[in-house]
Design an enzyme around this catalytic site. Structure first.
Site, PDB file in Angstrom:
ATOM      1  NE  ARG A   1      -0.377   0.097   5.071  1.00 64.59           N
ATOM      2  CZ  ARG A   1      -0.334   1.146   5.580  1.00 64.59           C
ATOM      3  NH1 ARG A   1      -0.211   2.514   4.869  1.00 64.59           N
ATOM      4  NH2 ARG A   1       0.673   1.589   6.858  1.00 64.59           N
TER       5      ARG A   1
ATOM      6  NE  ARG B   1       1.522  10.432   8.002  1.00 71.29           N
ATOM      7  CZ  ARG B   1       1.940  10.387   8.775  1.00 71.29           C
ATOM      8  NH1 ARG B   1       2.700  11.797   8.952  1.00 71.29           N
ATOM      9  NH2 ARG B   1       2.633   9.490   9.386  1.00 71.29           N
TER      10      ARG B   1
ATOM     11  NE  ARG C   1      20.016  -4.117  -2.956  1.00 75.21           N
ATOM     12  CZ  ARG C   1      21.173  -4.010  -3.928  1.00 75.21           C
ATOM     13  NH1 ARG C   1      21.962  -4.608  -3.557  1.00 75.21           N
ATOM     14  NH2 ARG C   1      21.165  -2.248  -4.136  1.00 75.21           N
TER      15      ARG C   1
ATOM     16  NE  ARG D   1      19.029   6.401   5.022  1.00 75.20           N
ATOM     17  CZ  ARG D   1      17.848   6.030   5.910  1.00 75.20           C
ATOM     18  NH1 ARG D   1      17.202   6.240   5.962  1.00 75.20           N
ATOM     19  NH2 ARG D   1      18.575   4.777   6.507  1.00 75.20           N
TER      20      ARG D   1
ATOM     21  CD  GLU E   1      21.353   4.476   4.669  1.00 77.91           C
ATOM     22  OE1 GLU E   1      20.687   3.734   3.696  1.00 77.91           O
ATOM     23  OE2 GLU E   1      21.304   4.549   5.247  1.00 77.91           O
TER      24      GLU E   1
ATOM     25  CE1 TYR F   1      14.348  -2.566   8.514  1.00 76.94           C
ATOM     26  CE2 TYR F   1      12.897  -2.454   9.159  1.00 76.94           C
ATOM     27  CZ  TYR F   1      14.158  -2.368   9.222  1.00 76.94           C
ATOM     28  OH  TYR F   1      14.597  -0.243   8.983  1.00 76.94           O
TER      29      TYR F   1
ATOM     30  CG  ASP G   1      10.908  -0.591  12.732  1.00 76.20           C
ATOM     31  OD1 ASP G   1      12.287  -0.403  11.864  1.00 76.20           O
ATOM     32  OD2 ASP G   1       9.904  -0.402  12.439  1.00 76.20           O
TER      33      ASP G   1
END
Length: 372
Positions: free
Chosen positions: A174, A178, A251, A282, A302, A353, A355
């Site tokens: 998705r 906002r 990766r 970035r 990066e 992955y 956080d």
């Protein structure tokens, strides 16, 4: 046989290992932590440069809606009020992220949510009948061509190292839109950076724990295993089993960091570069994570690339092939002699992955189970 000197040997001094070490130590267990790097903290380690805490292994912004996790980290450190509001740069124009009313104004000049929704519907209309087979088609189906080509295509192709037409559609299930002027990237209730940097957090977690850095587990695994009754392994699960079924894919990233003789380089902690022909994804300006006022600044470019034995694994490629391979290693971990001696946890051992809040939550769940 000599009696083991420790209750637990923890392989890896990252956040997962740090939480387990803290909890085990607080319950009276004797713990030894080892890490092949010359520092603790894993990928959240900060290097002090020109009075600035530099995120050595990429930007880390703590965010969570888990009250238990937030209360846990606040036992050890206080957090500042940093809010992640990245900016995307395409052909010298800047766009706010995540996609919000500021972004839609910058793209199309619309000023109301009604106008923005109409513009998105118009952009999507040519692709309404698509059954997306790849990321490009999925992005067009969800947001139309203008948004895709300026803010998604180049960045994603650099991140994954292949054309968007060869990236699975599920990577972007998705697109969050906002319809408010809110640039806060995360929806979580709590967010910030530890005051004093992430080393303050990991140093507190390791207080009173024996830690040895610069120790490669695989160079002396047999003798190291004998030191403890049990081993918590937080490294790559395929490497633990000598990649006998094959290598899991990742990766990777590498970073180019420099000190600039100026006070403020880009005005924001994170600026994404979305054009395909710009080789980095970035630029980070580290002082802005902690509202720094130093005379100089430190910036990091990066660069994403394929993983190899000479660089760090960052992002697991959780496709069907790799997940099937992971399942074989996980099944092997349940068999003797591994089941009684070894426990596995963390992003590399779980091939997920995570956080930072996910890491802490998983580590606390493991300690609750293991130390019950």
């Amino acid at each position: 046989m000599n009696e083991a000197q420790y209750d637990y040997l923890i392989v890896g001094a990252g956040l997962f290992g740090a939480v387990f070490a803290r909890e085990a130590t607080d319950q009276g267990k004797k713990v030894l932590v080892i890490d092949k790097r010359d520092h603790t903290g894993g990928n959240i380690y900060c290097e002090r440069v020109e009075g600035i805490n530099v995120h050595k292994y990429g930007a880390h912004i703590f965010h969570t809606s888990n009250q238990q996790v937030w209360d846990y980290v606040n036992r050890y450190v206080s957090f500042n009020h940093y809010v992640n509001s990245p900016v995307a740069r395409h052909e010298d124009k800047l766009y706010n992220l995540p996609f919000n009313m500021n972004t839609f104004y910058q793209l199309w000049g619309v000023t109301t949510p009604k106008e923005a929704k109409e513009k998105i519907a118009e952009a999507r209309a040519p692709y309404a009948d698509l059954t997306p087979q790849n990321l490009e088609e999925q992005a067009l189906y969800l947001g139309g061509r203008d948004l895709y080509e300026k803010l998604i295509k180049g960045y994603t192709e650099k991140q994954w190292g292949r054309p968007a037409t060869e990236i699975p559609a599920f990577i972007i299930k998705r697109l969050p839109f906002r319809f408010t002027f809110d640039n806060n990237y995360f929806n979580d209730r709590y967010q910030g950076i530890p005051i004093g940097g992430y080393n303050a957090l990991t140093d507190a977690l390791f207080e009173g724990v024996e830690v040895r850095t610069g120790v490669n587990y695989f160079e002396d695994a047999e003798n190291l295993n004998k030191l403890a009754d049990k081993v918590l392994y937080t490294g790559k699960i395929d490497e633990f089993f000598d990649c006998q079924f094959g290598k899991l894919e990742y990766r990777s990233l590498h970073f180019e960091t420099e000190v600039l003789d100026e006070e403020n380089y880009q005005g924001n902690a994170v600026v994404n570069y979305t054009e395909r022909d710009v080789p980095y994804t970035r630029i980070l300006e580290h002082k802005h994570f902690e509202f720094g006022t130093q005379e100089k600044t430190v910036v990091t470019k990066e660069y994403p690339h394929e993983f190899s034995k000479d660089n760090e694994p960052y992002y697991p490629i959780n496709d069907e092939t790799n997940n099937a391979l992971l399942a074989r290693y996980q099944e092997l971990a349940k068999t003797a002699p591994y089941a009684d001696k070894f426990i596995f946890g963390g992003r590399l051992a779980d091939y997920k992955y995570y956080d930072m809040d996910d890491t802490i939550e998983a580590a606390l769940a493991l300690t609750s189970k293991e130390l019950a």
